[in-house]
Design an enzyme around this catalytic site. Sequence first.
Site, PDB file in Angstrom:
ATOM      1  N   GLU A   1       4.772  -4.086  12.195  1.00 48.99           N
ATOM      2  CA  GLU A   1       3.766  -3.026  12.007  1.00 48.99           C
ATOM      3  C   GLU A   1       2.615  -3.655  11.248  1.00 48.99           C
ATOM      4  O   GLU A   1       2.743  -3.967  10.056  1.00 48.99           O
ATOM      5  CB  GLU A   1       4.356  -1.865  11.198  1.00 48.99           C
ATOM      6  CG  GLU A   1       5.472  -1.125  11.898  1.00 48.99           C
ATOM      7  CD  GLU A   1       4.994  -0.281  13.075  1.00 48.99           C
ATOM      8  OE1 GLU A   1       3.777  -0.231  13.337  1.00 48.99           O
ATOM      9  OE2 GLU A   1       5.858   0.314  13.734  1.00 48.99           O
TER      10      GLU A   1
ATOM     11  N   GLU B   1       8.194   2.274  14.824  1.00 56.90           N
ATOM     12  CA  GLU B   1       9.015   2.904  13.790  1.00 56.90           C
ATOM     13  C   GLU B   1       8.870   4.415  13.983  1.00 56.90           C
ATOM     14  O   GLU B   1       8.101   4.867  14.820  1.00 56.90           O
ATOM     15  CB  GLU B   1       8.573   2.455  12.397  1.00 56.90           C
ATOM     16  CG  GLU B   1       8.884   0.972  12.155  1.00 56.90           C
ATOM     17  CD  GLU B   1       8.554   0.482  10.745  1.00 56.90           C
ATOM     18  OE1 GLU B   1       7.438   0.743  10.276  1.00 56.90           O
ATOM     19  OE2 GLU B   1       9.426  -0.177  10.136  1.00 56.90           O
TER      20      GLU B   1
ATOM     21  N   ASN C   1       0.811  -1.230   0.000  1.00 55.10           N
ATOM     22  CA  ASN C   1       0.000   0.000   0.000  1.00 55.10           C
ATOM     23  C   ASN C   1       0.838   1.271   0.000  1.00 55.10           C
ATOM     24  O   ASN C   1       0.463   2.248  -0.643  1.00 55.10           O
ATOM     25  CB  ASN C   1      -1.001  -0.016   1.162  1.00 55.10           C
ATOM     26  CG  ASN C   1      -0.331   0.035   2.510  1.00 55.10           C
ATOM     27  OD1 ASN C   1       0.715  -0.584   2.722  1.00 55.10           O
ATOM     28  ND2 ASN C   1      -0.900   0.771   3.425  1.00 55.10           N
TER      29      ASN C   1
HETATM   30  P1  NAD Z   1       0.753  -9.035   3.615  1.00 55.60           P
HETATM   31  O1  NAD Z   1       0.924  -9.437   5.038  1.00 55.60           O
HETATM   32  O2  NAD Z   1      -0.055  -9.884   2.730  1.00 55.60           O
HETATM   33  O3  NAD Z   1       2.188  -8.890   2.895  1.00 55.60           O
HETATM   34  C1  NAD Z   1       3.210  -8.076   3.418  1.00 55.60           C
HETATM   35  C2  NAD Z   1       4.557  -8.586   2.949  1.00 55.60           C
HETATM   36  O4  NAD Z   1       4.805  -9.873   3.537  1.00 55.60           O
HETATM   37  C3  NAD Z   1       4.654  -8.808   1.439  1.00 55.60           C
HETATM   38  O5  NAD Z   1       5.932  -8.421   1.007  1.00 55.60           O
HETATM   39  C4  NAD Z   1       4.460 -10.311   1.298  1.00 55.60           C
HETATM   40  O6  NAD Z   1       5.017 -10.854   0.121  1.00 55.60           O
HETATM   41  C5  NAD Z   1       5.191 -10.809   2.531  1.00 55.60           C
HETATM   42  N1  NAD Z   1       4.807 -12.150   3.000  1.00 55.60           N
HETATM   43  C6  NAD Z   1       3.644 -12.818   2.771  1.00 55.60           C
HETATM   44  N2  NAD Z   1       3.671 -13.999   3.414  1.00 55.60           N
HETATM   45  C7  NAD Z   1       4.853 -14.087   4.060  1.00 55.60           C
HETATM   46  C8  NAD Z   1       5.469 -15.069   4.906  1.00 55.60           C
HETATM   47  N3  NAD Z   1       4.851 -16.200   5.225  1.00 55.60           N
HETATM   48  N4  NAD Z   1       6.700 -14.823   5.396  1.00 55.60           N
HETATM   49  C9  NAD Z   1       7.327 -13.652   5.123  1.00 55.60           C
HETATM   50  N5  NAD Z   1       6.811 -12.693   4.320  1.00 55.60           N
HETATM   51  C10 NAD Z   1       5.588 -12.902   3.808  1.00 55.60           C
HETATM   52  O7  NAD Z   1       0.196  -7.534   3.668  1.00 55.60           O
HETATM   53  P2  NAD Z   1      -0.253  -6.607   2.445  1.00 55.60           P
HETATM   54  O8  NAD Z   1      -1.538  -7.134   1.900  1.00 55.60           O
HETATM   55  O9  NAD Z   1       0.902  -6.383   1.541  1.00 55.60           O
HETATM   56  O10 NAD Z   1      -0.512  -5.231   3.231  1.00 55.60           O
HETATM   57  C11 NAD Z   1      -1.728  -4.927   3.841  1.00 55.60           C
HETATM   58  C12 NAD Z   1      -1.628  -5.081   5.349  1.00 55.60           C
HETATM   59  O11 NAD Z   1      -0.519  -4.352   5.851  1.00 55.60           O
HETATM   60  C13 NAD Z   1      -2.840  -4.500   6.051  1.00 55.60           C
HETATM   61  O12 NAD Z   1      -3.242  -5.357   7.076  1.00 55.60           O
HETATM   62  C14 NAD Z   1      -2.317  -3.191   6.621  1.00 55.60           C
HETATM   63  O13 NAD Z   1      -3.025  -2.711   7.731  1.00 55.60           O
HETATM   64  C15 NAD Z   1      -0.914  -3.554   6.961  1.00 55.60           C
HETATM   65  N6  NAD Z   1      -0.095  -2.357   7.062  1.00 55.60           N
HETATM   66  C16 NAD Z   1       0.343  -1.969   8.294  1.00 55.60           C
HETATM   67  C17 NAD Z   1       1.079  -0.791   8.446  1.00 55.60           C
HETATM   68  C18 NAD Z   1       1.579  -0.324   9.796  1.00 55.60           C
HETATM   69  O14 NAD Z   1       2.463   0.525   9.842  1.00 55.60           O
HETATM   70  N7  NAD Z   1       1.069  -0.849  10.897  1.00 55.60           N
HETATM   71  C19 NAD Z   1       1.368  -0.037   7.313  1.00 55.60           C
HETATM   72  C20 NAD Z   1       0.887  -0.459   6.070  1.00 55.60           C
HETATM   73  C21 NAD Z   1       0.173  -1.634   5.957  1.00 55.60           C
END
Ligand code: NAD
Length: 496
Positions: free
Chosen positions: A252, A468, A156
């Site tokens: 995060e 962070e 995102n």
């Molecule tokens: P996601 O968890 O699907 O993916 C995040 C990253 O993790 C990607 O690079 C993905 O390829 C990787 N990944 C997936 N499975 C993995 C595994 N088993 N081991 C290691 N890495 C793995 O999240 P998304 O759909 O990319 O992002 C949306 C989510 O992120 C939402 O829940 C949002 O709230 C959260 N988010 C949180 C913050 C924050 O600062 N708290 C900021 C932005 C987004």
Amino acid sequence: MTIQAGQEAVIVEALINGQNTKSLSQSAKENPANPSEIVGYFPVTTKEQAVEAIEAAAEAFKTWKKTDIAERVTRMRKAIEKIRAAESEIVNLLSREHGKPLYDAHGEIYVSLMWMEFACNEAAAALQAEVQEHDHGKTILSYDPIGVVAAISPWNYPIALSTIKIAPALLAGNAIVLKPSPYAPLAAAKVAEIIASEFPAGVINVVHGGADVGVELTTNPRVTKIAFTGGTETAKHIIKAASDTIKDMTLELGGNDAAIFLESFDVNDERAMRRIVVSNFLTTGQICMIAKRVYVHRSIYDQFVEKYIEAANRWIRIGDPFNPETTVGPVNNVKQKEYVTGLVEDAKQRGAKVIPLGRILDQQQFDQGYYLQPTLVLGCDEHDRIVVEEQFGPTVPILPFDDVEQAIELHNESIYGLTSSVWGAEDEAIAVARQLEAGTTMINTAAVQGLDVRFPFGGFKQSGIGREYGTEGIRTYTEQHVINIPKMLDLPYIPE
Ligand code: NAD
């Protein structure tokens, strides 16, 4: 690097030990506004290449950790200048691969650079060893680098949530392996490449792919810290994967951020109404800290809803990210579009009223991309999925409450606790804010509008572990190391 709308596909490769590294297979990244257009190709990094990247980082760390802070800051500042110089090209690429409107993509670079600048300005003070002379002797407390950091970022805010990790990790003397999300890998990889050009080979490595590569990064014994931003469910896998080698972690995660409107809120304040609409629909609602459920005191509820719809219809113009009139672009990917659609359908079936918001600028374009018309959901139950789950898309429920204690309880019963906001008379709002379980609470604004990179950012409960941004966001890439020189070298209670 020159990248413009409609230009031919961009190709990024893995960056391992300073070398662009070809992979046996590549994935295509489509434009969410026009999925038949391929924006670029990125590699599918193999397990062996991921291991190579980790080993390159481990090797580079041996010398990088010995550099002084002045050198690290000078290099990072040069990288910042290069990013600034390439901003319009990066923004174009980001808009095309992600779907966020140009102004929003500029906003992402703005926040990224603000943080990188802050980290450069603060690093020397944050990492300075503290020497204390005291009754028991002398103690040196130093902030030592941790080693190899695996930085895993979501789609995102792919640049902001990569640089939020790269800058402090490197300034603190670590080496890093970055894995951007396969849903928005291109612009983040380009920015990482620009930064890497100012650092010795191996200090920054970039690998690509999904969970498979992520698993290597989170289990490899040479990785000593994981900096992850993403979903709470993914984090559960990561915690398990990393448990065998007990890695340091900053997580995060998701949020279900509440906005609470007190009786003292002025519903005729048009600027405030615009701010809450932006706080719900910026980046098509795909922000961890967007306001995802709105609670309004019953005494102002009807008027609030009326004014909200007016403000939303004024601000929301759904269209192509490159159209300067657009404020809301497409959803980034089909999976997310389907998920959000499912939540809205579920609410409808349970009797909620769904009100479409905003104006579609070009219906034909809307139909061809991953677009969703933003919606307001009224009349839902406080335990409906659309209220309890993180939508991460262009829909928001508004619910009435009768007394502040009830609103506080609804806020705090969530499994999440990332950010929240309270709107109304300032003193009253602060008093409510103090009772909320959230990493950040904003008064009379919300989401990125109230973000301040000088202060720590992170979540309570299942919204994460650690912080962070702020000084904390630099020190989180260090281990505290105490060197004690006691006056009393032999303890009296230990027998001769
Ligand atoms: P996601 O968890 O699907 O993916 C995040 C990253 O993790 C990607 O690079 C993905 O390829 C990787 N990944 C997936 N499975 C993995 C595994 N088993 N081991 C290691 N890495 C793995 O999240 P998304 O759909 O990319 O992002 C949306 C989510 O992120 C939402 O829940 C949002 O709230 C959260 N988010 C949180 C913050 C924050 O600062 N708290 C900021 C932005 C987004």
